[in-house]
Design a protein around this motif. Structure first.
Motif, PDB file in Angstrom:
ATOM      1  N   GLU A  29       2.252   9.286   3.551  1.00 50.30           N
ATOM      2  CA  GLU A  29       2.792   9.651   2.236  1.00 50.30           C
ATOM      3  C   GLU A  29       2.029  10.829   1.645  1.00 50.30           C
ATOM      4  OE1 GLU A  29       5.571   8.261   1.124  1.00 50.30           O
ATOM      5  OE2 GLU A  29       5.528   7.107   3.006  1.00 50.30           O
ATOM      6  N   ALA A  30       0.714  10.889   1.882  1.00 50.58           N
ATOM      7  CA  ALA A  30      -0.096  11.979   1.344  1.00 50.58           C
ATOM      8  C   ALA A  30       0.346  13.328   1.894  1.00 50.58           C
ATOM      9  CB  ALA A  30      -1.572  11.737   1.669  1.00 50.58           C
ATOM     10  N   ALA A  78       0.829  -1.206   0.000  1.00 54.20           N
ATOM     11  CA  ALA A  78       0.000   0.000   0.000  1.00 54.20           C
ATOM     12  C   ALA A  78       0.862   1.253   0.000  1.00 54.20           C
ATOM     13  CB  ALA A  78      -0.934  -0.002   1.206  1.00 54.20           C
ATOM     14  N   VAL A  79       1.954   1.213   0.748  1.00 55.58           N
ATOM     15  CA  VAL A  79       2.876   2.351   0.777  1.00 55.58           C
ATOM     16  C   VAL A  79       3.493   2.583  -0.600  1.00 55.58           C
ATOM     17  CG1 VAL A  79       5.035   3.229   1.733  1.00 55.58           C
ATOM     18  CG2 VAL A  79       3.392   2.101   3.226  1.00 55.58           C
ATOM     19  N   GLU A  80       3.921   1.520  -1.248  1.00 53.27           N
ATOM     20  CA  GLU A  80       4.526   1.653  -2.580  1.00 53.27           C
ATOM     21  C   GLU A  80       3.516   2.204  -3.585  1.00 53.27           C
ATOM     22  OE1 GLU A  80       7.705   1.322  -3.284  1.00 53.27           O
ATOM     23  OE2 GLU A  80       7.979   0.948  -1.121  1.00 53.27           O
ATOM     24  N   ALA A  81       2.281   1.724  -3.500  1.00 55.54           N
ATOM     25  CA  ALA A  81       1.242   2.229  -4.401  1.00 55.54           C
ATOM     26  C   ALA A  81       0.987   3.713  -4.146  1.00 55.54           C
ATOM     27  CB  ALA A  81      -0.043   1.432  -4.216  1.00 55.54           C
ATOM     28  N   ALA A  82       0.970   4.104  -2.877  1.00 61.33           N
ATOM     29  CA  ALA A  82       0.744   5.503  -2.540  1.00 61.33           C
ATOM     30  C   ALA A  82       1.885   6.378  -3.042  1.00 61.33           C
ATOM     31  CB  ALA A  82       0.593   5.649  -1.025  1.00 61.33           C
ATOM     32  N   ARG A  83       3.106   5.923  -2.872  1.00 61.53           N
ATOM     33  CA  ARG A  83       4.252   6.708  -3.345  1.00 61.53           C
ATOM     34  C   ARG A  83       4.202   6.898  -4.856  1.00 61.53           C
ATOM     35  NH1 ARG A  83       8.888   3.763   0.430  1.00 61.53           N
ATOM     36  NH2 ARG A  83       8.425   4.958   2.343  1.00 61.53           N
ATOM     37  N   ALA A  84       3.779   5.871  -5.569  1.00 63.83           N
ATOM     38  CA  ALA A  84       3.670   5.976  -7.024  1.00 63.83           C
ATOM     39  C   ALA A  84       2.632   7.017  -7.421  1.00 63.83           C
ATOM     40  CB  ALA A  84       3.325   4.619  -7.628  1.00 63.83           C
TER      41      ALA A  84
END
Length: 384
Positions: free
Chosen positions: A80-81, A12-18
């Motif tokens: 991340e947001a 989920a973190v990787e998806a958010a960073r992308a």
């Protein structure tokens, strides 16, 4: 014990960073550059990308098109947001959706949650009451109307005011805490286009759009009012913890900006980062971040594992909000100090982070309010 995040949470973190990699904080509207001006809408492009990446349904069950993750995963994404000052009601929409699934009727969940997960429905919550100082549920009354049977009303009528509701003008539903004649807290899911609902523009410290939501005889169906015990307390706890995740992400970004600046700015032929006074201040702020982080994960974990009050999260949430409010304030103040003249330059992005930090610090209560709440909790449960 293993305290590392699960593979799903890390994904989920990787998806958010992308998704957030395409957001440029310099373009976030600034109250300093355009006093009184506010953005008319949320960042719809970003909202759509969050939906396409399945991040809006992150914490919903698969039944409603979600991934079935927990509040810890949501806090990781919110972290991340905040680093890019994402102009979307990610916290509010996800938190309200989780509360509806956990406490609401299945008919209401089936109507709202799949659309929320797809980004078709924007949810927000009124959590500040009329003034921001009194319990939010005391600002609105809910009275039954049209008895459908001996005990169950066919509908409810709402009267009162919720102030500083984030992005109410862009929302399709607003979760409004209220209280019954018996003083029982309930949670109503209100359509802002309903008769009797009035929205008045308010502007936050960060320049983002808020609204005073006035309810004058607003009628909601019985299924749109959640009266399950603990529903509003749980939603408020999640909103508060999510706000702490935003504070952590923003603080991390600001400290990184400060390290980069002091590392390249030279005085007397040396980078100012090598000066002891600068290094000590930066180290103190790094300690703030780590305290903010450890208390955040403690609170998020408590919410996740709280089953009917068996492991109440109240004290942990107060502690993390104390650290988040004081910590994010100290971080941006130190950053402005170490940036020198650049810290006061409105063309430099730091002032935007400072404005957002002040908003986050005071949202859902400053440190002093939670210190008082923690004191009351300790007084009510003395040791020994």
């Amino acid at each position: 014990m293993d305290f590392t995040f699960t593979e799903e949470q890390q994904a989920a973190v990787e998806a958010a960073r992308a998704v957030f990699s395409g957001v440029v904080p310099d373009r976030v509207p600034s109250p300093s550059l355009s006093p009184g001006a506010v953005a008319e809408d949320i960042d719809r492009r970003l909202w759509g990308e969050l939906a396409s990446s399945d991040l809006l349904g992150l914490t919903l069950s698969e039944e409603y098109g979600g991934a079935g993750l927990d509040p810890v995963a949501l806090c990781l994404v919110l972290r991340e947001a905040a680093k890019v000052l994402a102009r979307v009601p990610l916290l509010e929409s996800c938190a309200v959706a989780m509360a509806v699934e956990r406490y609401g009727e299945r008919a209401l969940a089936a109507e709202l949650l799949p659309r929320a997960a797809r980004g078709e429905l924007v949810l927000t919550a009124g959590a500040n009451g009329r003034t921001g100082h009194d319990p939010a549920e005391r600002a609105v009354t809910a009275r039954p109307e049209g008895e459908a049977g001996d005990t169950a009303p066919a509908g409810w009528v709402l009267d009162g005011v919720q102030s500083a509701v984030p992005w109410a003008q862009a929302a399709d539903r607003i979760a409004v805490p209220a209280h019954t004649a018996e003083g029982r807290p309930v949670l109503a899911v209100v359509d802002p286009t309903s008769d009797g609902v009035t929205l008045a523009d308010q502007v936050s410290t960060s320049g983002e759009r808020l609204a005073e939501v006035r309810l004058d005889g607003v009628r909601v169906d019985a299924r749109e009012l959640i009266d399950a015990p603990g529903a509003w307390d749980w939603l408020r706890a999640l909103l508060t913890t999510g706000t702490c995740a935003l504070a952590l992400g923003l603080g991390e970004r600001v400290l990184a900006m400060t390290a980069a600046y002091t590392g390249k700015r030279e005085q007397f032929g040396f980078p100012v980062a090598t000066f002891q006074a600068v290094a000590v201040q930066a180290a103190d702020r790094y300690i703030d971040l780590r305290a903010m982080e450890v208390t955040l994960w403690q609170a998020a974990w408590r919410i996740t594992t709280d089953a009917g009050g068996a492991l109440p999260a109240t004290g942990d949430i107060a502690v993390t909000k104390i650290w988040a409010s004081d910590g994010v304030r100290r971080i941006v103040q130190t950053a402005q100090h170490l940036h020198g003249g650049f810290g006061a330059d409105t063309d430099y992005p730091l002032h935007r982070y400072h404005a957002w930090a002040k908003q986050i610090e005071l949202s859902l209560g400053p440190a002093a309010a939670h210190e008082e709440a923690l004191g009351d909790l300790l007084a009510a449960h003395p040791l020994g």
